[in-house]
Design a protein around this motif. Structure first.
Motif, PDB file in Angstrom:
ATOM      1  N   ILE A 164       1.129  -1.128  -0.338  1.00  0.00           N
ATOM      2  CA  ILE A 164      -0.328   0.056   0.026  1.00  0.00           C
ATOM      3  C   ILE A 164       0.852   0.982  -0.098  1.00  0.00           C
ATOM      4  O   ILE A 164       1.025   1.583   0.715  1.00  0.00           O
ATOM      5  CB  ILE A 164      -1.289  -0.088   1.722  1.00  0.00           C
ATOM      6  CG1 ILE A 164      -1.867  -1.266   1.071  1.00  0.00           C
ATOM      7  CG2 ILE A 164      -1.241   0.881   1.134  1.00  0.00           C
ATOM      8  CD1 ILE A 164      -2.997  -1.340   2.363  1.00  0.00           C
ATOM      9  N   ARG A 165       0.791   1.818  -1.103  1.00  0.00           N
ATOM     10  CA  ARG A 165       1.220   3.556  -1.520  1.00  0.00           C
ATOM     11  C   ARG A 165       0.758   4.702  -0.730  1.00  0.00           C
ATOM     12  O   ARG A 165      -0.739   4.362  -0.459  1.00  0.00           O
ATOM     13  CB  ARG A 165       1.820   3.440  -2.445  1.00  0.00           C
ATOM     14  CG  ARG A 165       1.928   2.238  -3.369  1.00  0.00           C
ATOM     15  CD  ARG A 165       3.309   3.277  -4.898  1.00  0.00           C
ATOM     16  NE  ARG A 165       1.763   3.818  -5.804  1.00  0.00           N
ATOM     17  CZ  ARG A 165       1.274   3.086  -6.208  1.00  0.00           C
ATOM     18  NH1 ARG A 165       1.679   1.342  -6.522  1.00  0.00           N
ATOM     19  NH2 ARG A 165       0.579   4.217  -7.023  1.00  0.00           N
ATOM     20  N   GLN A 166       1.949   5.393  -0.273  1.00  0.00           N
ATOM     21  CA  GLN A 166       0.912   7.029   0.673  1.00  0.00           C
ATOM     22  C   GLN A 166      -0.166   7.419   0.537  1.00  0.00           C
ATOM     23  O   GLN A 166      -0.825   7.685   0.631  1.00  0.00           O
ATOM     24  CB  GLN A 166       2.624   7.187   0.757  1.00  0.00           C
ATOM     25  CG  GLN A 166       2.043   8.827   1.639  1.00  0.00           C
ATOM     26  CD  GLN A 166       2.209   8.266   3.504  1.00  0.00           C
ATOM     27  OE1 GLN A 166       0.554   7.891   3.656  1.00  0.00           O
ATOM     28  NE2 GLN A 166       2.804   7.538   4.094  1.00  0.00           N
ATOM     29  N   GLY A 167      -0.167   7.271  -1.598  1.00  0.00           N
ATOM     30  CA  GLY A 167      -1.465   8.191  -2.023  1.00  0.00           C
ATOM     31  C   GLY A 167      -2.460   7.343  -1.726  1.00  0.00           C
ATOM     32  O   GLY A 167      -3.192   7.656  -1.940  1.00  0.00           O
ATOM     33  N   VAL A 168      -2.321   5.906  -1.850  1.00  0.00           N
ATOM     34  CA  VAL A 168      -3.435   5.334  -2.274  1.00  0.00           C
ATOM     35  C   VAL A 168      -3.612   5.209  -0.505  1.00  0.00           C
ATOM     36  O   VAL A 168      -5.276   5.405  -0.672  1.00  0.00           O
ATOM     37  CB  VAL A 168      -3.451   3.460  -2.243  1.00  0.00           C
ATOM     38  CG1 VAL A 168      -3.883   2.373  -2.227  1.00  0.00           C
ATOM     39  CG2 VAL A 168      -2.563   3.331  -3.293  1.00  0.00           C
ATOM     40  N   MET A 169      -3.280   4.950   0.387  1.00  0.00           N
ATOM     41  CA  MET A 169      -3.928   5.391   1.520  1.00  0.00           C
ATOM     42  C   MET A 169      -4.235   6.590   1.988  1.00  0.00           C
ATOM     43  O   MET A 169      -5.493   6.387   2.691  1.00  0.00           O
ATOM     44  CB  MET A 169      -2.485   4.793   2.677  1.00  0.00           C
ATOM     45  CG  MET A 169      -2.831   5.395   4.042  1.00  0.00           C
ATOM     46  SD  MET A 169      -4.074   3.839   4.694  1.00  0.00           S
ATOM     47  CE  MET A 169      -3.146   2.403   4.871  1.00  0.00           C
ATOM     48  N   ARG A 170      -4.004   7.763   1.928  1.00  0.00           N
ATOM     49  CA  ARG A 170      -4.615   8.765   1.520  1.00  0.00           C
ATOM     50  C   ARG A 170      -6.333   8.821   0.865  1.00  0.00           C
ATOM     51  O   ARG A 170      -7.093   9.599   1.538  1.00  0.00           O
ATOM     52  CB  ARG A 170      -3.650  10.121   1.165  1.00  0.00           C
ATOM     53  CG  ARG A 170      -2.646   9.959   2.197  1.00  0.00           C
ATOM     54  CD  ARG A 170      -2.029  11.732   0.750  1.00  0.00           C
ATOM     55  NE  ARG A 170      -0.617  11.370   1.352  1.00  0.00           N
ATOM     56  CZ  ARG A 170       0.632  11.377   0.546  1.00  0.00           C
ATOM     57  NH1 ARG A 170       0.427  11.219  -0.319  1.00  0.00           N
ATOM     58  NH2 ARG A 170       1.667  12.006   1.415  1.00  0.00           N
ATOM     59  N   LYS A 171      -6.291   8.306   0.284  1.00  0.00           N
ATOM     60  CA  LYS A 171      -7.352   7.788  -0.853  1.00  0.00           C
ATOM     61  C   LYS A 171      -8.393   6.818  -0.334  1.00  0.00           C
ATOM     62  O   LYS A 171      -9.278   7.521   0.129  1.00  0.00           O
ATOM     63  CB  LYS A 171      -7.429   7.277  -2.502  1.00  0.00           C
ATOM     64  CG  LYS A 171      -6.722   8.291  -2.780  1.00  0.00           C
ATOM     65  CD  LYS A 171      -7.014   7.626  -4.880  1.00  0.00           C
ATOM     66  CE  LYS A 171      -6.707   9.115  -5.635  1.00  0.00           C
ATOM     67  NZ  LYS A 171      -6.423   8.248  -6.722  1.00  0.00           N
ATOM     68  N   MET A 172      -7.793   5.837   0.544  1.00  0.00           N
ATOM     69  CA  MET A 172      -8.306   5.574   1.457  1.00  0.00           C
ATOM     70  C   MET A 172      -8.788   6.059   2.466  1.00  0.00           C
ATOM     71  O   MET A 172     -10.636   6.020   2.779  1.00  0.00           O
ATOM     72  CB  MET A 172      -8.516   4.114   1.851  1.00  0.00           C
ATOM     73  CG  MET A 172      -7.805   3.811   0.198  1.00  0.00           C
ATOM     74  SD  MET A 172      -7.070   0.955   0.971  1.00  0.00           S
ATOM     75  CE  MET A 172      -5.710   1.969   0.893  1.00  0.00           C
ATOM     76  N   VAL A 173      -8.267   6.501   3.029  1.00  0.00           N
ATOM     77  CA  VAL A 173      -8.760   7.532   4.581  1.00  0.00           C
ATOM     78  C   VAL A 173     -10.147   8.595   4.271  1.00  0.00           C
ATOM     79  O   VAL A 173     -11.157   8.752   4.647  1.00  0.00           O
ATOM     80  CB  VAL A 173      -7.713   7.502   5.328  1.00  0.00           C
ATOM     81  CG1 VAL A 173      -7.880   9.026   6.147  1.00  0.00           C
ATOM     82  CG2 VAL A 173      -6.746   6.740   5.888  1.00  0.00           C
ATOM     83  N   HIS A 174      -9.835   8.967   3.061  1.00  0.00           N
ATOM     84  CA  HIS A 174     -10.488  10.065   2.386  1.00  0.00           C
ATOM     85  C   HIS A 174     -11.976   9.881   2.431  1.00  0.00           C
ATOM     86  O   HIS A 174     -12.928  10.459   2.532  1.00  0.00           O
ATOM     87  CB  HIS A 174     -10.039  10.802   1.612  1.00  0.00           C
ATOM     88  CG  HIS A 174      -8.478  11.907   1.882  1.00  0.00           C
ATOM     89  ND1 HIS A 174      -7.859  12.604   1.110  1.00  0.00           N
ATOM     90  CD2 HIS A 174      -8.113  12.074   3.435  1.00  0.00           C
ATOM     91  CE1 HIS A 174      -6.872  12.660   1.977  1.00  0.00           C
ATOM     92  NE2 HIS A 174      -7.113  12.982   2.736  1.00  0.00           N
ATOM     93  N   ALA A 175     -11.910   8.594   1.895  1.00  0.00           N
ATOM     94  CA  ALA A 175     -13.559   7.255   1.228  1.00  0.00           C
ATOM     95  C   ALA A 175     -13.782   7.860   2.390  1.00  0.00           C
ATOM     96  O   ALA A 175     -14.878   7.385   2.466  1.00  0.00           O
ATOM     97  CB  ALA A 175     -12.663   6.798   0.052  1.00  0.00           C
ATOM     98  N   ALA A 176     -12.893   6.569   3.921  1.00  0.00           N
ATOM     99  CA  ALA A 176     -13.890   6.510   4.669  1.00  0.00           C
ATOM    100  C   ALA A 176     -14.391   7.760   5.028  1.00  0.00           C
ATOM    101  O   ALA A 176     -15.720   7.985   5.800  1.00  0.00           O
ATOM    102  CB  ALA A 176     -13.065   6.055   5.795  1.00  0.00           C
ATOM    103  N   LEU A 177     -14.191   8.892   4.971  1.00  0.00           N
ATOM    104  CA  LEU A 177     -14.286   9.844   5.663  1.00  0.00           C
ATOM    105  C   LEU A 177     -15.310  10.773   4.985  1.00  0.00           C
ATOM    106  O   LEU A 177     -16.416  10.528   5.914  1.00  0.00           O
ATOM    107  CB  LEU A 177     -13.272  10.903   6.453  1.00  0.00           C
ATOM    108  CG  LEU A 177     -13.056  12.870   6.568  1.00  0.00           C
ATOM    109  CD1 LEU A 177     -13.686  11.769   8.621  1.00  0.00           C
ATOM    110  CD2 LEU A 177     -11.962  13.032   6.517  1.00  0.00           C
ATOM    111  N   ASP A 178     -14.879  10.543   3.907  1.00  0.00           N
ATOM    112  CA  ASP A 178     -16.374  11.035   3.044  1.00  0.00           C
ATOM    113  C   ASP A 178     -18.154  10.120   3.182  1.00  0.00           C
ATOM    114  O   ASP A 178     -19.344  10.603   3.285  1.00  0.00           O
ATOM    115  CB  ASP A 178     -16.293  11.354   1.650  1.00  0.00           C
ATOM    116  CG  ASP A 178     -14.547  12.333   1.249  1.00  0.00           C
ATOM    117  OD1 ASP A 178     -14.587  13.326   2.265  1.00  0.00           O
ATOM    118  OD2 ASP A 178     -13.960  12.012   0.620  1.00  0.00           O
TER     119      ASP A 178
END
Length: 698
Positions: A164-178
Motif C-alpha cells: 500500500i503506497r502513501q497516495g493509496v492510503m490517503r485516498k482510502m482514509v478520505h473515502a471513509a471520511l467522506d
C-alpha cells in the motif's frame, strides 16, 4: 454492501473496509495488518507526520547539502549491476525544464517502485555532480492521480504496510471520511468545547486528514490527544469513585498505643520518608472508604518495613492481611522475614503458593476461613484459588508492575472490601503514574535508611575481563559472595556465546571461577529447587550464583556484594537497576561490572546513564525518555488498550489538564449519569469498562 438507509450510524461506521470505495478484498487483507478493519478504524487512523508542499523548491533554486523537496515527473529509470551483490539505481526526475537524478546504491528491491510518468516528491540533500543535481538515497513520495501538488497543500503521511503506497492510503482514509464521517457523534458538550477551546469532532477530522496549513494539524491533534487522555482519566476517576462510594471497608484505626506497639517490633528507626508514608497509609486505614494507594520507592529504601507496619495495624484491629508477591522465591522470603521479625509477637502467618500439596492447601484455606491465619503470604495462587477470609482488612501487592489491573481486582474480590496497598521498586515517572495508576493515591520513599552501602558500577569492554575477574576472585577469597547474570537460560544458536546461564556455568567452572562453589538459578527450575538453591546461597554453601533475572526482585543475601552482568545491552535500565539492588544489602560496599556490546546510540546512552547514577527515579526518567511507557511498564500487561494518538511522554501537560478536568466532572457527577455526559460515558465504558473493572457502574 449493507443497505446504509436501513442501518444505524454505528452500524454504518462498522462497515468492513473492503466495501469502501477504492479498497476491495485484496487491500482489505493488507489493511488488516495495520489492524484496520472498519470504516471507523480508517477514519481514526491518524497521520504520523505531514509533508508540507508549500516548502517545495525548484531544481534551479537548490542549494548544495541543504535539505529540500522537489516535485516532478519520472522521465527515466536506470538500473544496472556494478559487481557481485552490488548495483546502482538511477531515477531521473523532471521539474519543468530542469532535472534531478535520485540514486540508490545496492538496493535492487527499490527498482519495482518506479516507472516512467509517475509524479513524485523527492526529499533529501542535493549535490551538484557532473553538471547535474543528484540526491543519494532520498525519501520519495509517489503521488496518485488527483494528488498533483498545489500551492499551500499539506499532505498527511500515514503508517504503511507492504503493498500500500502513501497516495493509496490517503485516498482510502478520505473515502471513509467522506462516506461515513457524518455518522460520527460529538461526545463532548458544546459548552465544554468552547470552554476548552477545542474543535468539534468533524472540524478536527477534516483538519487532521486534509489540512490546508501545518498550523491546522496542531489544533486538530490537540482535540484528539486531549479527548483520549480525558477518556482515560475519566475511567480512572470513575474507578476511584466506585471504590470510594460503592464499597465499605473495615476501619483499621492506628492510635498512639498501636503505633508504639508496632514500632517496638521493628528492628530499626524509620526514616522521615517511611514515617510520612506510614502517616498517609494510617490516615487511609482509619476510614471506611477502602484505601487505594501505591507505595513507590527505590531499591533498598525500606518499603517492606512500611508494609509490615500496615499489616500489623490490620492484625491489631483483629483483621486479616494478605500479601501477594510475583514469585514463589520472593513470597517465601517475605514469609521468612516476617516470621523472624514477628517471632515474639502473636501473629499467625500462612504461606500459599503453587507448590503446596492438595492437602496442605486445603488445610491452609480452612485456617484462613476460620480466622486462624492473620497474615497470608502467597503468589498468584491466592487469586487462582477459591479462598474465603473470615475478616480480610488489608491487601498488599508487592511489585505492582508485575501484575495487571484485572489481577489486582481479582485479589481485592477475595475479601469483603479490604484496604488496598500496592508497592513497586521500579520508580515511576509522574506522567506514567497518572496515566496507568491514576486511580491510586501515591506515597513515595526516596531516601534509603542509613547504613546502606554504595555500589560501584563499571561498564567494561572485552579487554578488561581479566582485570575484573582478578578483582572478583580477590573479593571471594576475602569471604564475599557474588552473582553472575545472563539474559537467557540457554543460548546455543551462536558459536562462542556466553549468553546463557548453562553455558556460563560450564565456562566459569572450568575457567575464571574453577576454585569456587558455583550453582545456577533460572525460571525453568521447579519452585522447590529454586528455593533450595537460594537457601544454600544464603547459608554461604555457594560462593557464586549464575542466574537469570529471576534474582531481580527481592532476594536478600547481605554477604553477596559482587555482580557480573553479561550481554548488558539486552537489559532495560529498570532491570539493571533492580539487579544492582541485590548487592547493596549488607555492611560491605558492592561492585558491579557490566560487559556489553551496545549496537545503538540509545543502548550506549542507557548504559552510560546506569553507570552514572544510583538514583532509581533519575534512571526511570531516562528510561522513559529513551523507551516510552509501553516498553517500560508493559501497558498491554495491565490490560489497557493502546493509546491511538496521545503520548504520555510528550503530552504530560495535557494529561495533567485532562486529569484535573476528569476529576472535576466526576466530583459533580460521580457516575456520569447526567444526559450532558451520556455519550462521553458510553465511550469511557466501551474503551475501559472491562480493563478497569468498572462495568458495573450505574
Amino acid at each position: 454492501m449493507p443497505d446504509s438507509r436501513a442501518s444505524t450510524p454505528l452500524e454504518r461506521l462498522r462497515t468492513p473496509v473492503q466495501f469502501l470505495k477504492g479498497v476491495g478484498p485484496q487491500r482489505a487483507e493488507k489493511l488488516a495488518r495495520l489492524q484496520l478493519y472498519t470504516a471507523l478504524d480508517l477514519i481514526f487512523f491518524f497521520p504520523r507526520d505531514y509533508q508540507d508542499l508549500r516548502e517545495l523548491v525548484a531544481v534551479e533554486d537548490l542549494i548544495e547539502d541543504e535539505p529540500a523537496s522537489i516535485s516532478g515527473v519520472i522521465e527515466q529509470v536506470d538500473f544496472r549491476g556494478t559487481g557481485p551483490g552490488r548495483s546502482i539505481l538511477g531515477v531521473l526526475v523532471r521539474d519543468n525544464q530542469a532535472y534531478l537524478r535520485a540514486i540508490w546504491f545496492n538496493q535492487p528491491f527499490m527498482r519495482k517502485r518506479f516507472h516512467e510518468g509517475q509524479h513524485v516528491v523527492v526529499s533529501g540533500k542535493p549535490r551538484f555532480e557532473g553538471n547535474r543535481w543528484e540526491m543519494a538515497h532520498p525519501v520519495v513520495d509517489i503521488m496518485e492521480m488527483g494528488e498533483i501538488p498545489e500551492g499551500g497543500k499539506v499532505l498527511p503521511v500515514y503508517p504503511l504496510t507492504e503493498g500500500i503506497r502513501q497516495g493509496v492510503m490517503r485516498k482510502m482514509v478520505h473515502a471513509a471520511l467522506d462516506a461515513f464521517g457524518s455518522d460520527l457523534e460529538e461526545v463532548l458538550p458544546e459548552s465544554f468545547l468552547e470552554q476548552h477551546e477545542l474543535l468539534t469532532i468533524h472540524e478536527a477530522l477534516n483538519k487532521i486528514h486534509r489540512p490546508q496549513a501545518r498550523e491546522e494539524t496542531d489544533v486538530a491533534r490537540k482535540r484528539f490527544i486531549y479527548q483520549e487522555l480525558l477518556v482515560l482519566q475519566l475511567a480512572m476517576s470513575l474507578r476511584k469513585h466506585q471504590l470510594n462510594d460503592r464499597r465499605s471497608a473495615i476501619p483499621i484505626p492506628v492510635d498512639f498505643r498501636v503505633d508504639e506497639r508496632i514500632r517496638r517490633l521493628l528492628p530499626f528507626e524509620l526514616t522521615e520518608d517511611q514515617n510520612q508514608a506510614i502517616h498517609e497509609i494510617s490516615h487511609d486505614l482509619g476510614r471506611t472508604i477502602p484505601m487505594n494507594r501505591l507505595l513507590q520507592g527505590d531499591v533498598g529504601t525500606g518499603k517492606t518495613m512500611v508494609s509490615v507496619y500496615a499489616m500489623l495495624a490490620a492484625v491489631a484491629a483483629k483483621s486479616q492481611a494478605a500479601l501477594m508477591a510475583p514469585t514463589e522465591v520472593l513470597a517465601k522470603q517475605h514469609a521468612r522475614t516476617l516470621t523472624k521479625l514477628l517471632s515474639h509477637a502473636k501473629v499467625r502467618i500462612g504461606v500459599l503458593t503453587g507448590s503446596l500439596s492438595d492437602k496442605e492447601r486445603e488445610n491452609l484455606l480452612k485456617q484462613v476461613a476460620a480466622g486462624e491465619i492473620d497474615l497470608l503470604i502467597g503468589t498468584q495462587a491466592i487469586i487462582a484459588t477459591e479462598i474465603t477470609f473470615k475478616k480480610l482488612g488489608l491487601v498488599i501487592i508487592d511489585e505492582q508492575h508485575k501484575f495487571g489491573v484485572r489481577q489486582r481486582a481479582a485479589l481485592r474480590s477475595a475479601g469483603s472490601d479490604p484496604h488496598y496497598l500496592v508497592m513497586t521498586a521500579t520508580p515511576i515517572p509522574r506522567t506514567v503514574a497518572l496515566g496507568m495508576f491514576g486511580d491510586l493515591d501515591l506515597s513515595t520513599i526516596r531516601k534509603a535508611p542509613p547504613g546502606r552501602q554504595t555500589v560501584n558500577t563499571y561498564i567494561a569492554d572485552e579487554d578488561q575481563r581479566a582485570k575484573w575477574w582478578d578483582f572478583f576472585r580477590k573479593k571471594l577469597r576475602e569471604g564475599r559472595q557474588g552473582y553472575v547474570i545472563a539474559p537467557l537460560v540457554d543460548e546455543t544458536q551462536r558459536e562462542d556465546t556466553l549468553g546463557g546461564v548453562e553455558q556460563l556455568l560450564e565456562h566459569l567452572a572450568n575457567g575464571e571461577l574453577e576454585e569456587f562453589r558455583l550453582e545456577m538459578l533460572h525460571g525453568r527450575m521447579p519452585p522447590a529447587e529454586k528455593d533450595a538453591v537460594m537457601q544454600r546461597f544464603a547459608r554461604h554453601e555457594i560462593d557464586v550464583l549464575i542466574a537469570t533475572t529471576v534474582v531481580e526482585v527481592g532476594v536478600d543475601v547481605p554477604n553477596a556484594v559482587l555482580m557480573t552482568i553479561e550481554s548488558g545491552e539486552r537489559f532495560g535500565l529498570a532491570q539493571l537497576h533492580q539487579l544492582r539492588g541485590r548487592i547493596s544489602r549488607g555492611q560491605h560496599p558492592g561492585y558491579l561490572c557490566v560487559f556489553a556490546n551496545p549496537a545503538t546510540d540509545a543502548s550506549k546512552e542507557r548504559l552510560q546513564a546506569f553507570a552514572g547514577t544510583t538514583d532509581g527515579f533519575e534512571l526511570a526518567e531516562v528510561d522513559f525518555q529513551l523507551r516510552g511507557p509501553g516498553d517500560l511498564f508493559g501497558w498491554k500487561q495491565h490490560g489497557m488498550p493502546p493509546l491511538r494518538i496521545a503520548d504520555l511522554q510528550r503530552d504530560g501537560e495535557l494529561l495533567a489538564k485532562a486529569r484535573q478536568d476528569a476529576f472535576s466532572i466526576t466530583d459533580t457527577d460521580p457516575n456520569l449519569a447526567g444526559a450532558k455526559w451520556e455519550k462521553l460515558r458510553r465511550m469511557v465504558m466501551i474503551r475501559y469498562g472491562k480493563s478497569l473493572d468498572i462495568g458495573d457502574l450505574g
